[in-house]
Motif scaffolding. Structure first.
Motif, mmCIF file in Angstrom:
data_model
loop_
_atom_site.group_PDB
_atom_site.id
_atom_site.type_symbol
_atom_site.label_atom_id
_atom_site.label_comp_id
_atom_site.label_asym_id
_atom_site.label_seq_id
_atom_site.Cartn_x
_atom_site.Cartn_y
_atom_site.Cartn_z
ATOM 1 N N MET A 143 -11.094 -4.624 -6.112
ATOM 2 C CA MET A 143 -11.605 -4.820 -4.985
ATOM 3 C C MET A 143 -10.485 -3.615 -3.984
ATOM 4 S SD MET A 143 -12.099 -7.545 -1.926
ATOM 5 C CE MET A 143 -10.313 -8.227 -2.132
ATOM 6 N N PHE A 144 -10.941 -2.806 -3.460
ATOM 7 C CA PHE A 144 -10.406 -1.799 -2.746
ATOM 8 C C PHE A 144 -10.834 -1.784 -1.193
ATOM 9 C CE2 PHE A 144 -9.276 2.383 -0.785
ATOM 10 C CZ PHE A 144 -7.803 2.400 -1.200
ATOM 11 N N ILE A 145 -9.881 -2.093 -0.316
ATOM 12 C CA ILE A 145 -10.279 -2.250 1.018
ATOM 13 C C ILE A 145 -9.410 -1.372 2.000
ATOM 14 C CG2 ILE A 145 -10.695 -3.801 3.058
ATOM 15 C CD1 ILE A 145 -11.419 -6.071 1.072
ATOM 16 N N SER A 146 -9.766 -0.254 2.472
ATOM 17 C CA SER A 146 -8.877 0.468 3.529
ATOM 18 C C SER A 146 -9.274 0.184 4.621
ATOM 19 C CB SER A 146 -8.978 2.083 2.863
ATOM 20 O OG SER A 146 -8.234 2.731 3.738
ATOM 21 N N GLY A 147 -8.730 -0.698 5.544
ATOM 22 C CA GLY A 147 -8.903 -0.898 6.904
ATOM 23 C C GLY A 147 -7.950 -0.102 7.768
ATOM 24 N N GLN A 148 -8.188 -0.219 9.179
ATOM 25 C CA GLN A 148 -7.472 0.423 10.009
ATOM 26 C C GLN A 148 -5.707 0.049 10.157
ATOM 27 O OE1 GLN A 148 -8.561 1.608 13.753
ATOM 28 N NE2 GLN A 148 -10.218 2.468 12.844
ATOM 29 N N GLU A 149 -5.461 -0.923 9.630
ATOM 30 C CA GLU A 149 -4.324 -1.495 9.817
ATOM 31 C C GLU A 149 -3.579 -1.631 8.096
ATOM 32 O OE1 GLU A 149 -2.351 -1.822 12.292
ATOM 33 O OE2 GLU A 149 -4.278 -1.479 13.604
ATOM 34 N N GLN A 150 -4.227 -2.369 7.167
ATOM 35 C CA GLN A 150 -3.956 -2.406 5.861
ATOM 36 C C GLN A 150 -4.952 -1.798 4.796
ATOM 37 O OE1 GLN A 150 -3.824 -6.510 4.505
ATOM 38 N NE2 GLN A 150 -1.571 -6.102 4.823
ATOM 39 N N THR A 151 -4.409 -1.462 3.931
ATOM 40 C CA THR A 151 -5.196 -1.173 2.708
ATOM 41 C C THR A 151 -4.701 -2.143 1.713
ATOM 42 O OG1 THR A 151 -5.196 1.269 3.052
ATOM 43 C CG2 THR A 151 -5.394 0.653 1.107
ATOM 44 N N VAL A 152 -5.849 -2.691 0.922
ATOM 45 C CA VAL A 152 -5.551 -3.794 -0.046
ATOM 46 C C VAL A 152 -6.194 -3.276 -1.389
ATOM 47 C CG1 VAL A 152 -5.926 -6.236 -0.660
ATOM 48 C CG2 VAL A 152 -5.513 -5.522 1.628
ATOM 49 N N LEU A 153 -5.492 -3.512 -2.407
ATOM 50 C CA LEU A 153 -5.991 -3.354 -3.872
ATOM 51 C C LEU A 153 -5.858 -4.606 -4.497
ATOM 52 C CD1 LEU A 153 -7.210 -1.386 -6.195
ATOM 53 C CD2 LEU A 153 -4.813 -0.985 -6.642
ATOM 54 N N LEU A 154 -7.079 -5.115 -5.202
ATOM 55 C CA LEU A 154 -6.859 -6.364 -5.751
ATOM 56 C C LEU A 154 -7.567 -6.043 -7.179
ATOM 57 C CD1 LEU A 154 -6.745 -9.536 -6.142
ATOM 58 C CD2 LEU A 154 -9.037 -9.568 -5.140
ATOM 59 N N VAL A 155 -6.926 -6.361 -8.133
ATOM 60 C CA VAL A 155 -7.567 -6.340 -9.560
ATOM 61 C C VAL A 155 -7.101 -7.479 -10.434
ATOM 62 C CG1 VAL A 155 -7.053 -5.167 -11.764
ATOM 63 C CG2 VAL A 155 -6.601 -3.708 -9.704
ATOM 64 N N LYS A 156 -8.340 -8.318 -10.812
ATOM 65 C CA LYS A 156 -8.334 -9.424 -11.470
ATOM 66 C C LYS A 156 -8.907 -9.234 -12.820
ATOM 67 C CE LYS A 156 -9.749 -14.098 -10.429
ATOM 68 N NZ LYS A 156 -10.333 -15.400 -9.631
#
Length: 180
Positions: A97-110
């Motif tokens: 899951m890769f989410i690039s928002g205005q404040e934070q970018t998150v990468l989740l690998v499971k």
């Protein structure tokens, strides 16, 4: 002699393929040309084709281009996480899951692999045993972010990377540091 020439031709063909792969991995054209979202898709497609590991991908906000060094850092982090999955996890499925928002970018690998004992891993002081994880942590620190690893034997592994999304003018193309 004819058999030797055929074997030599096959060997050279394989070496050419290996060199092409090395060059691609140094600076992925997909990343430079199309951005992080398509590069992530290509990386997971290769994982599925080459290692027969089922992949699931969720991308949000990946259409906007970020500074080249930021995209490259995230790409390399994901590349190393996938490398760990193929080398160590015995997983049959990987979720990204890769989410690039205005404040934070998150990468989740499971993954659904064999997992590992985090306490035992932390207590091993043999240098060089965990270079992949060390390089991930180093890249995340350079981006000013955090890296959380959750794993236990028999339950797979989940890695979550959180980094402040760079604002226009806040990220130097020459450095991974975010000065704003």
């Amino acid at each position: 002699i004819k058999g030797d020439l055929v074997r030599l031709k096959d060997l050279l063909g394989q070496q050419i393929q290996d060199i092409r792969q090395i060059v691609y991995n140094l600076r992925p054209i997909m990343l430079d040309t199309y951005g992080l979202g398509p590069a992530i898709r290509a990386l997971l497609r290769n994982l599925q084709e080459e290692n027969h590991i089922q992949t699931e991908l969720a991308l949000e906000g990946s259409n906007q281009r970020m500074p080249a060094n930021f995209e490259m850092a995230f790409y390399r982090i994901l590349q190393e996480l996938i490398n760990n999955v193929t080398k160590h996890s015995q997983a049959t499925k990987v979720q990204v899951m890769f989410i690039s928002g205005q404040e934070q970018t998150v990468l989740l690998v499971k993954d659904n692999g064999i997992g590992f004992d985090q306490a035992r891993l932390a207590s091993q002081d043999t240098p060089g045993n965990h270079l992949g994880l060390a390089s991930i942590h180093e890249r995340v620190l350079q981006l000013g972010g955090t890296c959380q690893i959750d794993s236990r034997p028999g339950w797979g592994t989940s890695v979550t990377i959180r980094v402040s999304t760079p604002k226009s003018g806040c990220v130097s193309r020459d450095s991974l540091k975010i000065p704003c």
